[in-house]
Design a protein around this motif. Sequence first.
Motif, PDB file in Angstrom:
ATOM      1  N   THR A   1       0.838  -1.197   0.000  1.00 33.66           N
ATOM      2  CA  THR A   1       0.000   0.000   0.000  1.00 33.66           C
ATOM      3  C   THR A   1       0.872   1.247   0.000  1.00 33.66           C
ATOM      4  O   THR A   1       2.024   1.216   0.432  1.00 33.66           O
ATOM      5  CB  THR A   1      -0.919   0.034   1.243  1.00 33.66           C
ATOM      6  N   ASP A   2       0.293   2.336  -0.471  1.00 34.74           N
ATOM      7  CA  ASP A   2       0.974   3.623  -0.423  1.00 34.74           C
ATOM      8  C   ASP A   2       0.973   4.076   1.033  1.00 34.74           C
ATOM      9  O   ASP A   2      -0.089   4.191   1.648  1.00 34.74           O
ATOM     10  CB  ASP A   2       0.222   4.624  -1.302  1.00 34.74           C
ATOM     11  N   PRO A   3       2.149   4.351   1.633  1.00 37.39           N
ATOM     12  CA  PRO A   3       2.201   4.727   3.047  1.00 37.39           C
ATOM     13  C   PRO A   3       1.437   6.014   3.366  1.00 37.39           C
ATOM     14  O   PRO A   3       0.946   6.177   4.483  1.00 37.39           O
ATOM     15  CB  PRO A   3       3.688   4.921   3.333  1.00 37.39           C
ATOM     16  N   ASP A   4       1.301   6.900   2.394  1.00 35.26           N
ATOM     17  CA  ASP A   4       0.606   8.166   2.644  1.00 35.26           C
ATOM     18  C   ASP A   4      -0.911   8.040   2.537  1.00 35.26           C
ATOM     19  O   ASP A   4      -1.642   8.622   3.343  1.00 35.26           O
ATOM     20  CB  ASP A   4       1.094   9.241   1.662  1.00 35.26           C
ATOM     21  N   THR A   5      -1.388   7.277   1.561  1.00 39.72           N
ATOM     22  CA  THR A   5      -2.837   7.199   1.332  1.00 39.72           C
ATOM     23  C   THR A   5      -3.471   5.908   1.851  1.00 39.72           C
ATOM     24  O   THR A   5      -4.676   5.869   2.076  1.00 39.72           O
ATOM     25  CB  THR A   5      -3.145   7.300  -0.172  1.00 39.72           C
ATOM     26  N   GLY A   6      -2.671   4.855   1.985  1.00 42.43           N
ATOM     27  CA  GLY A   6      -3.219   3.567   2.399  1.00 42.43           C
ATOM     28  C   GLY A   6      -3.843   2.788   1.256  1.00 42.43           C
ATOM     29  O   GLY A   6      -4.324   1.673   1.449  1.00 42.43           O
ATOM     30  N   HIS A   7      -3.839   3.352   0.041  1.00 43.16           N
ATOM     31  CA  HIS A   7      -4.422   2.668  -1.118  1.00 43.16           C
ATOM     32  C   HIS A   7      -3.493   1.552  -1.593  1.00 43.16           C
ATOM     33  O   HIS A   7      -2.266   1.672  -1.547  1.00 43.16           O
ATOM     34  CB  HIS A   7      -4.668   3.651  -2.268  1.00 43.16           C
TER      35      HIS A   7
END
Length: 191
Positions: free
Chosen positions: A173-179
Amino acid sequence: MITLMMLLAGILSPDAGYDQVSAAPVQPTAVVQTAQYASSTPDQGIRIATAVAEPSVSDAVYEDHQHTYSTLNGVSLEDSKADLLHKLGKPAEIAQTQAGYTEYRYDDLTVGLMDDGLIYYISVPVKAGAVELDGQHIALNKQEITRALGKPQFTADDGEGYNNDFYAFKVFTDPDTGHIVSADIFDVWSQ
């Protein structure tokens, strides 16, 4: 050595008067449920010990393990470079990573190979929409992954996943967005 171990275990007595011991190998994870002994006669000079092994609880748990986490979208971590090329053909791109792996990049699949041609990881980007993990079709969203595989066994800053002591399935997942970014399988011993 076997004789000494049998003496220590109390299966043989030091004055049994035997010439030969015959024992069947027992798996280290087996639990001995019953044992039978044949007594020797003076003219045979042989004492035979046999054991009947039953599978242990840990064997049953391993056999019931639902996933091997070794095949993603038809490509296995056990495949060779030749197997990969036979299954998927020529990749759209071949690139070297900063970590030193060679990546074979296809439209919806990236395969990382080590210098010896063995597959280290297989990655499916989120744009693919779904993966086929060990023959099971799973949509690339957290709810479907959890429904199919249960609660994640490990978490990290860059995702969460599952492993079976040999291979892992990880949802990055993207650490900033969680996506979700991708879903990967890899050999846990090669890290």
